[in-house]
Motif scaffolding. Sequence first.
Motif, PDB file in Angstrom:
ATOM      1  N   GLY A  58       0.852  -0.986   0.167  1.00  0.00           N
ATOM      2  CA  GLY A  58      -0.049   0.031   0.001  1.00  0.00           C
ATOM      3  C   GLY A  58       0.746   1.124  -0.086  1.00  0.00           C
ATOM      4  O   GLY A  58       0.648   2.168  -0.504  1.00  0.00           O
ATOM      5  N   VAL A  59       1.846   1.258   0.673  1.00  0.00           N
ATOM      6  CA  VAL A  59       2.727   2.222   0.778  1.00  0.00           C
ATOM      7  C   VAL A  59       3.473   2.558  -0.585  1.00  0.00           C
ATOM      8  O   VAL A  59       3.561   3.715  -0.805  1.00  0.00           O
ATOM      9  CB  VAL A  59       3.865   2.124   1.772  1.00  0.00           C
ATOM     10  N   ASN A  67      -6.068  -1.457  -7.618  1.00  0.00           N
ATOM     11  CA  ASN A  67      -6.594  -2.683  -6.819  1.00  0.00           C
ATOM     12  C   ASN A  67      -6.505  -3.958  -7.670  1.00  0.00           C
ATOM     13  O   ASN A  67      -6.908  -5.144  -7.511  1.00  0.00           O
ATOM     14  CB  ASN A  67      -7.761  -2.844  -6.303  1.00  0.00           C
ATOM     15  N   ASP A  68      -5.609  -3.813  -8.771  1.00  0.00           N
ATOM     16  CA  ASP A  68      -5.308  -4.815  -9.882  1.00  0.00           C
ATOM     17  C   ASP A  68      -4.443  -6.150  -8.971  1.00  0.00           C
ATOM     18  O   ASP A  68      -3.558  -5.669  -8.548  1.00  0.00           O
ATOM     19  CB  ASP A  68      -4.532  -4.547 -11.028  1.00  0.00           C
ATOM     20  N   ASP A  69      -4.829  -7.124  -9.120  1.00  0.00           N
ATOM     21  CA  ASP A  69      -4.219  -8.274  -8.523  1.00  0.00           C
ATOM     22  C   ASP A  69      -3.150  -9.029  -9.675  1.00  0.00           C
ATOM     23  O   ASP A  69      -3.577  -9.663 -10.310  1.00  0.00           O
ATOM     24  CB  ASP A  69      -5.308  -9.234  -8.206  1.00  0.00           C
ATOM     25  N   PHE A 100       3.498  -8.687 -16.015  1.00  0.00           N
ATOM     26  CA  PHE A 100       2.124  -8.544 -15.288  1.00  0.00           C
ATOM     27  C   PHE A 100       0.529  -8.641 -15.964  1.00  0.00           C
ATOM     28  O   PHE A 100       0.688  -8.384 -17.327  1.00  0.00           O
ATOM     29  CB  PHE A 100       2.322  -6.841 -14.630  1.00  0.00           C
ATOM     30  N   GLY A 101      -0.039  -9.060 -15.236  1.00  0.00           N
ATOM     31  CA  GLY A 101      -1.438  -9.175 -15.688  1.00  0.00           C
ATOM     32  C   GLY A 101      -2.323  -9.814 -14.431  1.00  0.00           C
ATOM     33  O   GLY A 101      -1.738  -9.955 -13.424  1.00  0.00           O
ATOM     34  N   PRO A 102      -3.578  -9.892 -14.816  1.00  0.00           N
ATOM     35  CA  PRO A 102      -4.393 -10.571 -13.662  1.00  0.00           C
ATOM     36  C   PRO A 102      -4.109 -11.857 -13.186  1.00  0.00           C
ATOM     37  O   PRO A 102      -3.459 -12.636 -14.025  1.00  0.00           O
ATOM     38  CB  PRO A 102      -5.885 -10.563 -14.329  1.00  0.00           C
ATOM     39  N   ARG A 103      -4.225 -12.193 -11.870  1.00  0.00           N
ATOM     40  CA  ARG A 103      -4.144 -13.372 -11.328  1.00  0.00           C
ATOM     41  C   ARG A 103      -4.867 -14.343 -11.984  1.00  0.00           C
ATOM     42  O   ARG A 103      -6.055 -14.107 -11.984  1.00  0.00           O
ATOM     43  CB  ARG A 103      -4.014 -13.222  -9.606  1.00  0.00           C
ATOM     44  N   GLY A 104      -4.380 -15.584 -11.838  1.00  0.00           N
ATOM     45  CA  GLY A 104      -5.360 -16.675 -12.224  1.00  0.00           C
ATOM     46  C   GLY A 104      -5.105 -17.023 -13.737  1.00  0.00           C
ATOM     47  O   GLY A 104      -5.790 -17.951 -14.242  1.00  0.00           O
ATOM     48  N   ASP A 105      -4.324 -16.287 -14.464  1.00  0.00           N
ATOM     49  CA  ASP A 105      -4.257 -16.650 -15.975  1.00  0.00           C
ATOM     50  C   ASP A 105      -3.596 -17.998 -16.154  1.00  0.00           C
ATOM     51  O   ASP A 105      -2.578 -18.400 -15.200  1.00  0.00           O
ATOM     52  CB  ASP A 105      -3.038 -15.599 -16.564  1.00  0.00           C
ATOM     53  N   GLU A 152     -12.507   4.452  -9.393  1.00  0.00           N
ATOM     54  CA  GLU A 152     -12.677   4.462 -10.839  1.00  0.00           C
ATOM     55  C   GLU A 152     -13.272   5.669 -11.321  1.00  0.00           C
ATOM     56  O   GLU A 152     -12.704   6.310 -12.668  1.00  0.00           O
ATOM     57  CB  GLU A 152     -13.550   3.215 -11.295  1.00  0.00           C
ATOM     58  N   LEU A 153     -14.372   6.504 -10.709  1.00  0.00           N
ATOM     59  CA  LEU A 153     -14.701   7.353 -11.379  1.00  0.00           C
ATOM     60  C   LEU A 153     -13.674   8.791 -11.176  1.00  0.00           C
ATOM     61  O   LEU A 153     -13.708   9.617 -11.935  1.00  0.00           O
ATOM     62  CB  LEU A 153     -16.005   8.203 -10.614  1.00  0.00           C
ATOM     63  N   VAL A 154     -13.060   8.710 -10.089  1.00  0.00           N
ATOM     64  CA  VAL A 154     -11.647   9.689 -10.048  1.00  0.00           C
ATOM     65  C   VAL A 154     -11.107   9.690 -11.319  1.00  0.00           C
ATOM     66  O   VAL A 154     -10.242  10.510 -11.693  1.00  0.00           O
ATOM     67  CB  VAL A 154     -11.028   9.595  -8.847  1.00  0.00           C
ATOM     68  N   VAL A 155     -10.772   8.377 -11.910  1.00  0.00           N
ATOM     69  CA  VAL A 155      -9.915   7.987 -13.028  1.00  0.00           C
ATOM     70  C   VAL A 155     -10.825   8.531 -14.244  1.00  0.00           C
ATOM     71  O   VAL A 155     -10.100   9.241 -15.143  1.00  0.00           O
ATOM     72  CB  VAL A 155      -9.542   6.656 -13.105  1.00  0.00           C
ATOM     73  N   VAL A 156     -11.956   8.219 -14.481  1.00  0.00           N
ATOM     74  CA  VAL A 156     -12.793   8.508 -15.785  1.00  0.00           C
ATOM     75  C   VAL A 156     -13.098   9.974 -15.920  1.00  0.00           C
ATOM     76  O   VAL A 156     -12.932  10.518 -17.007  1.00  0.00           O
ATOM     77  CB  VAL A 156     -13.883   7.383 -15.669  1.00  0.00           C
ATOM     78  N   VAL A 157     -13.640  10.710 -14.776  1.00  0.00           N
ATOM     79  CA  VAL A 157     -14.051  11.962 -14.943  1.00  0.00           C
ATOM     80  C   VAL A 157     -13.131  12.763 -15.436  1.00  0.00           C
ATOM     81  O   VAL A 157     -13.712  13.667 -16.411  1.00  0.00           O
ATOM     82  CB  VAL A 157     -15.039  12.253 -13.569  1.00  0.00           C
ATOM     83  N   PRO A 158     -12.255  12.920 -14.890  1.00  0.00           N
ATOM     84  CA  PRO A 158     -11.120  13.931 -15.620  1.00  0.00           C
ATOM     85  C   PRO A 158     -10.857  13.637 -17.185  1.00  0.00           C
ATOM     86  O   PRO A 158     -10.659  14.713 -17.839  1.00  0.00           O
ATOM     87  CB  PRO A 158      -9.874  13.767 -14.611  1.00  0.00           C
ATOM     88  N   LEU A 159     -10.835  12.413 -17.644  1.00  0.00           N
ATOM     89  CA  LEU A 159     -10.431  12.185 -18.902  1.00  0.00           C
ATOM     90  C   LEU A 159     -11.505  12.784 -19.838  1.00  0.00           C
ATOM     91  O   LEU A 159     -11.583  13.244 -20.983  1.00  0.00           O
ATOM     92  CB  LEU A 159     -10.283  10.497 -19.227  1.00  0.00           C
TER      93      LEU A 159
END
Length: 537
Positions: free
Chosen positions: A30-31, A105-107, A163-168, A479-486
Amino acid sequence: MNEFPWLTTLWVLPLAGAIVVAALPGRLRGVARWTGLVFALAALAIGIVVAVRFEPGGPQYQLVESHRWIPAFGAGYTLGVDGIALVLVLLTAGLMPLLLLAGWNDDIGGAAGGGARVTQVYVALMLLVESMVLISFTSLDILLFYVFFEVMLIPMYFLIGGFGPRGDNVAVRQQRARAAVKFLLYNLFGGLIMLAAVIGLYVLTARQHLGGAGTFDFRTVVAAANSGQLGAGPAVLNALFLGCMFAFAVKAPLWPLHTWLPDAAVSATPAGAVLMMAVVDKVGTFGMLRYCLLLFPSATHTYAPLVSVLAVIGIVYGALLAIGQTDVMRLIAYTSISHFGFIILGIFAMTNQAGAGAALYMVNHGISTAALFLIAGFLVSRRGTRAIEAFGGVQKVAPVLAGTFLIAGLATLSLPGLAPFVSEFLVLAGTFTRYPVAAICATSALVLAALYVLWLYQRLMTGPVRDGNEKLRDLLPRELVVVVPLLAALLVLGAYPKPVLDRINPAVASTLTTIGAHDPAPAVPQPEAAPTHGGTR
């Protein structure tokens, strides 16, 4: 010379952030995320300071810093920005905090091997790419630019392949590894060709004793190239142009050197793919506009028709292949091939209108692609698949997600009122004055774009809710904090692009004046002569 090294601070901050994040213990994931975000925001703040200090009516290159680097062969640490570099710096610095938030939060542990420090490595690589892109945009030394043009491939390679989603499953991981190797090999080969051109250019400056025994100083070489002081014939200059152009065409990418892009885009995380398509690939089109045109003006005039043809093919080809995709992320990747065709067409039309449109298109494409790809990434992460056929009825269970996706999609098809429309219109209008057939052919992509975007929205979002989509969550506050400025940027630049164009236009005009390219004179129909009649008055 400036008292404070703003441009050095700009690229050193994310580099320092990468070092700090990489040094954090494995338990402090997290840090690591917060530290990366703080350094990215600090770089954005410096980028805003650079924009405020930049004078649109001032010298072409501003905030210049110059120091000796390798004096034995005339290489210096020289930075500076013109209007085109400035807007690309702001694009890069502005996107990075959003990309870090998008992947918060991507795993990503599974694809990277599940190590304890995987988050630290991922964030550090993202910041490292940002640092190298920023110094590429601000470099005024040819060798300095080349070094970071190549070195940025290394962290990008690991972002794609590691890097990619866990479980591939194993097959998906192998596909990701192949995509990363393909990306690296294509771009390294292009870079080696460019290295030969860079060495050849230095040899020419050494023969003419520019800078003493030769120089890599961009401004000095441009002045010599445009005054005929390089002392090389057309064949040599054409070969050097092709060497540089090949490397930029791979990175941009230009058809038929594009095949690495779709595989790399779907293999990386959505944030990593956006970093590649919206930021890293812009170094290629930026290189065409700055280095190919200004260093090799005569060769540019010679090869402009050929490059324009390839660009038009890429525009139509990318749009056609997007229509036939069954993978939502691969579809968006193919749209970028089409959009890069528009940018390259505008550059090599060599008119003020098309050139300004191409530079503005670099910014608008970065924003629209980031919005569309990230929103699609949020959707895919919820459903666990990229297959378009698995979706349907999403707008009933996640209306905000569907609505933002629609706005981003409409921007991608250049709907009037959204930012890409302005840049696409300028490119087509400016190109028509020099290559009317190319402009007409490129216009067909507008219809194709409407087809692939609206059909995609129909299949994903409308109709009855398909099995497995009943519990899809709507966009979260982060996610809205990411999308709204764009989306806000797309609306603002669509309604009022003047502040960006005021900085781009002088740089484009200076470039075209330097290489002796002038807008074609408009064809004015001559009035018909009045009929004469015999007889006397």
